[in-house]
Write a protein that holds these residues in place. Structure first.
Motif, short mmCIF file in Angstrom:
data_model
loop_
_atom_site.label_atom_id
_atom_site.label_comp_id
_atom_site.label_asym_id
_atom_site.label_seq_id
_atom_site.Cartn_x
_atom_site.Cartn_y
_atom_site.Cartn_z
N GLY A 86 -0.68 -8.50 -9.16
CA GLY A 86 -0.78 -7.73 -7.93
C GLY A 86 -0.14 -6.37 -8.11
N MET A 87 -0.70 -5.32 -7.50
CA MET A 87 -0.20 -3.97 -7.72
C MET A 87 -0.09 -3.21 -6.41
SD MET A 87 -1.51 -1.07 -10.38
CE MET A 87 -0.86 0.60 -10.37
N VAL A 88 1.02 -2.48 -6.26
CA VAL A 88 1.20 -1.53 -5.17
C VAL A 88 1.20 -0.14 -5.78
CG1 VAL A 88 2.74 -0.71 -3.35
CG2 VAL A 88 2.50 -3.16 -3.76
N ALA A 101 -3.71 -5.51 9.96
CA ALA A 101 -4.05 -6.84 9.43
C ALA A 101 -5.36 -6.80 8.63
CB ALA A 101 -4.17 -7.83 10.58
N GLU A 102 -6.33 -6.03 9.10
CA GLU A 102 -7.60 -5.93 8.38
C GLU A 102 -7.39 -5.30 7.01
OE1 GLU A 102 -11.13 -5.30 11.59
OE2 GLU A 102 -9.44 -3.91 11.75
N ASN A 103 -6.46 -4.36 6.90
CA ASN A 103 -6.15 -3.77 5.61
C ASN A 103 -5.45 -4.76 4.70
OD1 ASN A 103 -6.57 -0.65 5.07
ND2 ASN A 103 -6.33 -0.90 7.27
N VAL A 104 -4.51 -5.52 5.25
CA VAL A 104 -3.76 -6.48 4.44
C VAL A 104 -4.69 -7.52 3.83
CG1 VAL A 104 -2.04 -8.34 4.53
CG2 VAL A 104 -1.58 -6.14 5.64
N PHE A 105 -5.69 -7.98 4.60
CA PHE A 105 -6.59 -9.05 4.14
C PHE A 105 -8.01 -8.55 3.90
CE2 PHE A 105 -3.18 -11.43 6.20
CZ PHE A 105 -2.95 -12.44 5.27
N ILE A 106 -8.16 -7.29 3.58
CA ILE A 106 -9.48 -6.71 3.41
C ILE A 106 -10.24 -7.47 2.31
CG2 ILE A 106 -8.78 -4.96 1.70
CD1 ILE A 106 -10.71 -3.04 3.31
N GLY A 107 -11.49 -7.81 2.62
CA GLY A 107 -12.30 -8.58 1.69
C GLY A 107 -12.05 -10.08 1.77
N ARG A 108 -11.04 -10.49 2.58
CA ARG A 108 -10.70 -11.91 2.70
C ARG A 108 -10.44 -12.27 4.16
NH1 ARG A 108 -5.57 -12.10 0.40
NH2 ARG A 108 -5.47 -9.86 0.72
N LEU A 109 -11.17 -11.65 5.07
CA LEU A 109 -10.94 -11.88 6.49
C LEU A 109 -11.35 -13.30 6.88
CD1 LEU A 109 -12.34 -8.52 7.94
CD2 LEU A 109 -9.98 -9.06 7.34
N ILE A 129 3.50 -12.78 7.01
CA ILE A 129 3.93 -11.98 5.86
C ILE A 129 4.95 -10.94 6.29
CG2 ILE A 129 3.18 -10.34 4.09
CD1 ILE A 129 0.49 -11.77 4.05
N PHE A 130 4.67 -10.28 7.41
CA PHE A 130 5.59 -9.26 7.92
C PHE A 130 6.96 -9.86 8.23
CE2 PHE A 130 2.34 -5.96 9.68
CZ PHE A 130 1.87 -5.78 8.39
N GLU A 131 6.96 -11.06 8.79
CA GLU A 131 8.24 -11.70 9.11
C GLU A 131 9.05 -11.98 7.85
OE1 GLU A 131 9.93 -15.63 11.52
OE2 GLU A 131 7.77 -15.27 11.34
N LYS A 158 0.12 -6.12 1.69
CA LYS A 158 -1.23 -6.37 1.18
C LYS A 158 -1.15 -7.02 -0.20
CE LYS A 158 -5.39 -3.68 -0.03
NZ LYS A 158 -5.94 -2.30 -0.02
N MET A 159 -0.28 -6.51 -1.05
CA MET A 159 -0.10 -7.08 -2.38
C MET A 159 0.46 -8.50 -2.30
SD MET A 159 2.47 -7.82 -4.74
CE MET A 159 3.79 -6.81 -4.11
N LEU A 160 1.46 -8.71 -1.44
CA LEU A 160 2.08 -10.02 -1.32
C LEU A 160 1.11 -11.06 -0.79
CD1 LEU A 160 5.59 -9.05 0.11
CD2 LEU A 160 5.04 -9.75 -2.22
N SER A 161 0.10 -10.63 -0.04
CA SER A 161 -0.86 -11.58 0.53
C SER A 161 -1.69 -12.28 -0.54
CB SER A 161 -1.79 -10.86 1.51
OG SER A 161 -2.72 -10.02 0.83
N HIS A 162 -1.71 -11.74 -1.77
CA HIS A 162 -2.48 -12.34 -2.86
C HIS A 162 -1.70 -13.41 -3.61
CE1 HIS A 162 -6.04 -9.69 -2.86
NE2 HIS A 162 -5.21 -8.74 -2.46
N GLN A 163 -0.43 -13.63 -3.22
CA GLN A 163 0.40 -14.63 -3.91
C GLN A 163 0.48 -14.37 -5.42
OE1 GLN A 163 2.06 -17.03 -2.01
NE2 GLN A 163 1.17 -15.86 -0.32
#
Length: 510
Positions: A86-88, A101-109, A129-131, A158-163
């Motif tokens: 994962g990359m920032v 939220a749409e940006n964080v999970f873009i392509g995986r809504l 994730i924010f919490e 967004k990066m962290l959402s990919h685990q």
């Protein structure tokens, strides 16, 4: 706890060239499970190129990449995500017209049975994730309404959402407040404790010492040395000198002062003045003067209203009330065009979006503010454009592979020099500077500090915002402390120090 030392990511003999210019010259890197490994080097040293190879952005390279001992070759960033990478990025890549939220999970809504987006689940997943990393942004907020610092935090989420197991952080703190950096580092510490392998790029030495286990120094595409900070016992000041020496190839005894000498005397001549600037909810009754040759620093916590003030001065944003004076005469600025005509320039904090045109070359960007000076009989005189470009490439030591290079392909430090060049060409009477060295290495910082000092010494009135206190202290002749939209103190000379600045801010806090 005992840190696991097994190698999770390894690169062997990585080489990369752009247009016949070799930018990486055989990089061998090992990143261990549960460590933060910092890449350090001047702009153009090859740091970002290396992690873009790991992330599958650059696929045309020589050498090998191994994850947990298995050879891999990411074909693209999506492929890298499947490999646990994962990359920032340093430059933001969010879509302003979508929600957070749409940006964080873009392509995986998440979808409902009827195929529509399940916004309830989307916002809940984003909030979780924010919490985890203490982000207070609302998941349904539009990205276009966020500050740069908040957008950066969304990128991290967004990066962290990919685990991801292998995390690449390319200057993630460059636009964060001290509080934001602290929250990010707490998150990084959790990731380290969970066994993630983290590559971290930063130009800030205090961040290196705060978070890094090991540091690898690159210079001109070559791997110079790797230092285990957990084994070092020398003071941070000595380690910093050592690292700068490795970065620049200069002997430690030859490394001079980072900041230029301040003006011995400041003229009594007031060049620029604002009176009672007010914009409800942003700033209130802002008044100050800038004298000829003076660098005035504007300092305050995130949300203090600093950027909003200078954007209003430049005509980029509106204000409810307030008067503006240049050389004693009141002027009216309705938009940036008016400001430029009056001799006022703005170096924005977001150089990518507002500082230059990335798809154009150096010549076009350097001539942006003075294009009419090169027009003859209604046509642009290419020879004049080229001469001006060459003059500023030489004057500012802009490093580029060719005169035809696109500005978006330059390093951050050289992009900033291009931005400064266009305002130098405009012969500004007043220069407004917002975060002049965000995402720039120590060598480029020193050069830019000298450019700013030279501008002031030659009579330009400079108003500068910076979130780095050493930068503010090292450059400013006078500092105005802002808190919650008001100027709460003025500091001059030796009184500009950490203690006085923070005392000024916190004694006015509720």
């Amino acid at each position: 706890m005992v840190r696991v030392t097994e190698v999770m990511l390894e690169t062997k003999h990585i080489k990369k060239a752009f247009g016949g210019i070799t930018v990486l010259k055989g990089i061998n890197l090992e990143i261990k499970k549960g460590e933060v490994h910092t890449l350090l080097g001047a702009n153009g040293a090859g740091k970002s190129t290396l992690i873009k190879i790991i992330d599958g952005i650059h696929t045309d390279f020589e050498g090998e990449i191994f994850i947990n001992g298995e050879r891999v070759r990411p074909k693209n960033p999506n492929d890298a995500r499947l490999l646990g990478i994962g990359m920032v990025h340093q430059e933001l890549s969010l879509i302003p017209t979508l929600s957070v939220a749409e940006n964080v999970f873009i392509g995986r809504l998440p979808k409902l049975a009827n195929g529509l987006v399940n916004f309830k689940k989307l916002y809940r997943d984003c909030a979780n994730i924010f919490e985890e990393i203490n982000i207070t942004i609302k998941p349904n907020e539009m990205v276009k309404n966020l500050s740069i610092a908040d957008r950066q935090m969304v990128e991290i989420a967004k990066m962290l959402s990919h685990q991801s197991e292998i995390i690449l952080l390319d200057e993630p703190t460059s636009s964060l407040s001290d509080d934001g950096v602290e929250r990010l580092f707490k998150t990084v510490e959790k990731l380290r404790e969970n066994g993630k392998a983290i590559i971290f790029i930063t130009h800030k030495f205090e961040e290196i010492f705060a978070i890094s286990d090991r540091v690898t120094v690159l210079r001109d595409g070559q791997q110079i040395d790797t230092i285990d900070l957990n084994m070092e016992t020398a003071p941070h000041s000595q380690l910093e000198t050592k690292l700068v020496s490795l970065m620049t190839g200069t002997h430690e005894d030859e490394i001079g002062e980072l900041y230029p000498k301040k003006a011995k005397e400041i003229s009594d001549e007031v060049v620029f003045e604002v009176q009672d600037y007010t914009q409800e909810g942003k700033y209130d009754q802002i008044s100050f003067q800038i004298k000829r040759g003076e660098i005035v620093g504007l300092v305050g916590l995130k949300g203090a209203g600093r950027t909003e003030v200078i954007r209003s001065i430049f005509g980029r944003d509106t204000k409810q009330s307030g008067r503006t004076f240049l050389n004693g005469e009141e002027i009216t600025i309705k938009n940036p065009r008016d400001a430029i005509k009056k001799g006022i320039g703005l170096i924005s904090e977001d150089r990518k979006e507002e500082g230059f045109v990335g798809c154009l070359g150096l010549k076009e960007n350097i001539n942006l503010t003075t294009i009419m000076d090169t027009v003859t009989f209604g046509l642009i005189n290419k020879a004049k454009e080229t001469k001006k470009m060459r003059d500023y490439i030489k004057k500012l030591n802009i490093r580029t592979t060719s005169e035809q290079a696109l500005v978006r392909n330059l390093s951050g430090g050289n992009q900033q020099k291009v931005v400064i060049s266009k305002w130098l060409a405009a012969n500004c009477k007043v220069l407004l500077i917002d975060e002049p060295t965000r995402g720039i290495d120590v060598k480029a910082k020193s050069e830019i500090y000298q450019l700013i000092r030279d501008l002031a010494d030659n009579g330009t009135a400079v108003l500068m915002i910076t979130s780095e206190l050493p930068e503010l202290i090292g450059l400013s002749d006078r500092a105005l402390v802002m808190h919650e939209g008001k100027i709460v103190n003025e500091l001059v000379g030796d009184a500009i120090n950490d203690e006085n600045i923070m005392n000024s801010i916190f004694k006015h806090s509720a």
